[in-house]
Design a protein around this motif. Sequence first.
Motif, PDB file in Angstrom:
ATOM      1  N   THR A   1       0.818  -1.216   0.000  1.00 46.17           N
ATOM      2  CA  THR A   1       0.000   0.000   0.000  1.00 46.17           C
ATOM      3  C   THR A   1       0.850   1.264   0.000  1.00 46.17           C
ATOM      4  N   LEU A   2       2.071   1.168   0.532  1.00 50.22           N
ATOM      5  CA  LEU A   2       2.966   2.328   0.484  1.00 50.22           C
ATOM      6  C   LEU A   2       3.356   2.638  -0.952  1.00 50.22           C
ATOM      7  N   VAL A   3       3.630   1.593  -1.739  1.00 50.96           N
ATOM      8  CA  VAL A   3       4.021   1.787  -3.134  1.00 50.96           C
ATOM      9  C   VAL A   3       2.845   2.306  -3.954  1.00 50.96           C
ATOM     10  N   SER A   4       1.718   1.600  -3.886  1.00 52.40           N
ATOM     11  CA  SER A   4       0.550   2.032  -4.673  1.00 52.40           C
ATOM     12  C   SER A   4       0.060   3.401  -4.204  1.00 52.40           C
ATOM     13  N   GLY A   5       0.088   3.634  -2.895  1.00 52.01           N
ATOM     14  CA  GLY A   5      -0.358   4.915  -2.366  1.00 52.01           C
ATOM     15  C   GLY A   5       0.545   6.055  -2.797  1.00 52.01           C
ATOM     16  N   THR A   6       1.860   5.803  -2.806  1.00 49.86           N
ATOM     17  CA  THR A   6       2.799   6.832  -3.244  1.00 49.86           C
ATOM     18  C   THR A   6       2.583   7.171  -4.716  1.00 49.86           C
ATOM     19  N   VAL A   7       2.343   6.153  -5.527  1.00 54.52           N
ATOM     20  CA  VAL A   7       2.074   6.371  -6.957  1.00 54.52           C
ATOM     21  C   VAL A   7       0.809   7.208  -7.135  1.00 54.52           C
ATOM     22  N   ILE A   8      -0.249   6.826  -6.430  1.00 51.80           N
ATOM     23  CA  ILE A   8      -1.513   7.562  -6.529  1.00 51.80           C
ATOM     24  C   ILE A   8      -1.325   9.008  -6.077  1.00 51.80           C
ATOM     25  N   LEU A   9      -0.655   9.178  -4.948  1.00 49.34           N
ATOM     26  CA  LEU A   9      -0.448  10.515  -4.390  1.00 49.34           C
ATOM     27  C   LEU A   9       0.385  11.378  -5.334  1.00 49.34           C
ATOM     28  N   LEU A  10       1.413  10.790  -5.929  1.00 45.38           N
ATOM     29  CA  LEU A  10       2.271  11.543  -6.845  1.00 45.38           C
ATOM     30  C   LEU A  10       1.505  11.964  -8.099  1.00 45.38           C
ATOM     31  N   VAL A  11       0.719  11.058  -8.660  1.00 44.04           N
ATOM     32  CA  VAL A  11      -0.060  11.395  -9.865  1.00 44.04           C
ATOM     33  C   VAL A  11      -1.078  12.486  -9.548  1.00 44.04           C
ATOM     34  N   GLU A  12      -1.748  12.366  -8.402  1.00 41.42           N
ATOM     35  CA  GLU A  12      -2.720  13.395  -8.014  1.00 41.42           C
ATOM     36  C   GLU A  12      -2.031  14.748  -7.838  1.00 41.42           C
ATOM     37  N   TRP A  13      -0.839  14.737  -7.215  1.00 44.57           N
ATOM     38  CA  TRP A  13      -0.112  15.993  -7.015  1.00 44.57           C
ATOM     39  C   TRP A  13       0.319  16.585  -8.350  1.00 44.57           C
ATOM     40  N   LEU A  14       0.737  15.753  -9.295  1.00 45.21           N
ATOM     41  CA  LEU A  14       1.151  16.248 -10.610  1.00 45.21           C
ATOM     42  C   LEU A  14      -0.026  16.883 -11.356  1.00 45.21           C
ATOM     43  N   ILE A  15      -1.204  16.313 -11.169  1.00 47.33           N
ATOM     44  CA  ILE A  15      -2.409  16.922 -11.772  1.00 47.33           C
ATOM     45  C   ILE A  15      -2.636  18.308 -11.177  1.00 47.33           C
ATOM     46  N   LEU A  16      -2.538  18.398  -9.861  1.00 50.33           N
ATOM     47  CA  LEU A  16      -2.729  19.681  -9.181  1.00 50.33           C
ATOM     48  C   LEU A  16      -1.624  20.666  -9.557  1.00 50.33           C
ATOM     49  N   ARG A  17      -0.407  20.166  -9.722  1.00 50.23           N
ATOM     50  CA  ARG A  17       0.694  21.045 -10.131  1.00 50.23           C
ATOM     51  C   ARG A  17       0.451  21.580 -11.534  1.00 50.23           C
ATOM     52  N   TRP A  18      -0.033  20.740 -12.439  1.00 51.88           N
ATOM     53  CA  TRP A  18      -0.366  21.196 -13.791  1.00 51.88           C
ATOM     54  C   TRP A  18      -1.435  22.282 -13.736  1.00 51.88           C
ATOM     55  N   MET A  19      -2.451  22.077 -12.905  1.00 56.04           N
ATOM     56  CA  MET A  19      -3.495  23.083 -12.747  1.00 56.04           C
ATOM     57  C   MET A  19      -2.915  24.382 -12.177  1.00 56.04           C
ATOM     58  N   TYR A  20      -1.974  24.234 -11.240  1.00 57.14           N
ATOM     59  CA  TYR A  20      -1.358  25.408 -10.611  1.00 57.14           C
ATOM     60  C   TYR A  20      -0.551  26.221 -11.626  1.00 57.14           C
ATOM     61  N   THR A  21       0.260  25.535 -12.445  1.00 59.86           N
ATOM     62  CA  THR A  21       1.084  26.234 -13.428  1.00 59.86           C
ATOM     63  C   THR A  21       0.237  26.858 -14.536  1.00 59.86           C
ATOM     64  N   LYS A  22      -0.923  26.249 -14.832  1.00 60.39           N
ATOM     65  CA  LYS A  22      -1.841  26.796 -15.837  1.00 60.39           C
ATOM     66  C   LYS A  22      -2.818  27.799 -15.237  1.00 60.39           C
ATOM     67  N   LYS A  23      -2.672  28.043 -13.912  1.00 58.73           N
ATOM     68  CA  LYS A  23      -3.555  28.967 -13.196  1.00 58.73           C
ATOM     69  C   LYS A  23      -5.021  28.554 -13.312  1.00 58.73           C
ATOM     70  N   LEU A  24      -5.250  27.239 -13.205  1.00 58.14           N
ATOM     71  CA  LEU A  24      -6.608  26.694 -13.216  1.00 58.14           C
ATOM     72  C   LEU A  24      -7.008  26.391 -11.774  1.00 58.14           C
ATOM     73  N   PHE A  25      -7.802  27.236 -11.200  1.00 56.35           N
ATOM     74  CA  PHE A  25      -8.206  27.069  -9.809  1.00 56.35           C
ATOM     75  C   PHE A  25      -9.718  26.887  -9.740  1.00 56.35           C
ATOM     76  N   ILE A  26     -10.133  25.819  -9.074  1.00 54.78           N
ATOM     77  CA  ILE A  26     -11.568  25.553  -8.902  1.00 54.78           C
ATOM     78  C   ILE A  26     -12.032  26.272  -7.652  1.00 54.78           C
ATOM     79  N   ARG A  27     -12.888  27.244  -7.823  1.00 57.33           N
ATOM     80  CA  ARG A  27     -13.437  27.989  -6.702  1.00 57.33           C
ATOM     81  C   ARG A  27     -14.955  27.902  -6.735  1.00 57.33           C
ATOM     82  N   ILE A  28     -15.538  27.925  -5.579  1.00 51.66           N
ATOM     83  CA  ILE A  28     -17.002  27.831  -5.483  1.00 51.66           C
ATOM     84  C   ILE A  28     -17.533  29.178  -5.021  1.00 51.66           C
TER      85      ILE A  28
END
Length: 374
Positions: A347-374
């Motif tokens: 679970t450490l390996v699979s969890g780290t992979v999942i966490l890294l991919v999720e963070w990379l998605i958020l980083r892409w959104m951050y660099t593109k200035k795509l912020f989800i606000r309500i």
Amino acid sequence: MLLMMGEVLRFGAVSKALPESSFWALLDWHQSHVDWVGCSLHDLIQPSFSFLVGVALPYSVASRATKQQSRQMMWFHTIRRSLILILLGIFLRSMHSTQTNFTFEDTLTQIGLGYPFLFALGFAGKRTQWIALSVILIGYWLFFALYPLPGLYFDWTETGVTADWPHHLKGFAAHWNKNTNAAWAFDRWFMNIFPRENVFRFNGGGYSTLSFIPTLGTMILGLIAGQWLRSTPSSGWFIKRVMITSAILFVTALALDILGINPIVKRIWTPAWTLFSGGWCFLFLGIFYFLVDVKQNQKWFYPLVVIGTNSIAAYIIAHTIDSFIDQSFRINISPQYDTIFGLPYRTLVSGTVILLVEWLILRWMYTKKLFIRI
């Protein structure tokens, strides 16, 4: 948000595979909610999120005021935000269900239910805000304290716990026991108003809809902190004030718990929990303010900024695509890709992979200035 997203690491599975390790047992405990009384690091996720909603409000109102937005438009935006949060929380809790799961104890729904009241208090004076906080906590305490305790012939099958459950409180504190309290009684009526597969009898975790009321207390504490932060005359003044406030909240909460007046229970958000978790929130805010704003160590916290600036997106991503990421790696890399370091650490390996991919998605959104606000 990082702690919530990090649930995919599943320290509990590692601890179970390595039962002799106190290290993994400790990490497992802090990645789990305590059974009833007390506090783990994981228990502080929801109050921290709620607290920061309050901290952000003075800045949000000031920003809208500079854009010449009327009070009516601000209220329209507030009600819309509240409804979106409530409905989004219900939607996420309904995933993988056969019908809509109308439930209101989720973090987003709890914030949404209290947000209009927080907004109204944002225009009130400090004295009114402290009075409102006191009324909420004392009133909610009375609500539980005046509800009758289970009698001799009480049907424990209606609660999901047994009469000899080891975490039951004794004496006066028993008014805050799991699924025998006033908020539980309210939900046995309220939750059955909505369409359900089965009659609602109890929440397995002991959570309740009415917890949004003391959660509002947590948001008020954040509102006060945000106003201090926005108008602080100096960094030293702010740090001193939040640290003193933190200490007062800790002492008060622990006294209430030790004296049996009110236990510290996150699951039903007791008034003592509002004060105790509020103490931690003030402490964290003071520490991070010192490290980031005073010492100018912004670069250290870049990974957290990427997540925090898109907190709603992070919340949704963590609840929706984790299994998709894992299955994609099993299909395209190897069905056993997570066994590279041995079975106990899967679970450490699979969890780290999942966490890294999720963070990379958020980083892409951050660099593109795509912020989800309500």
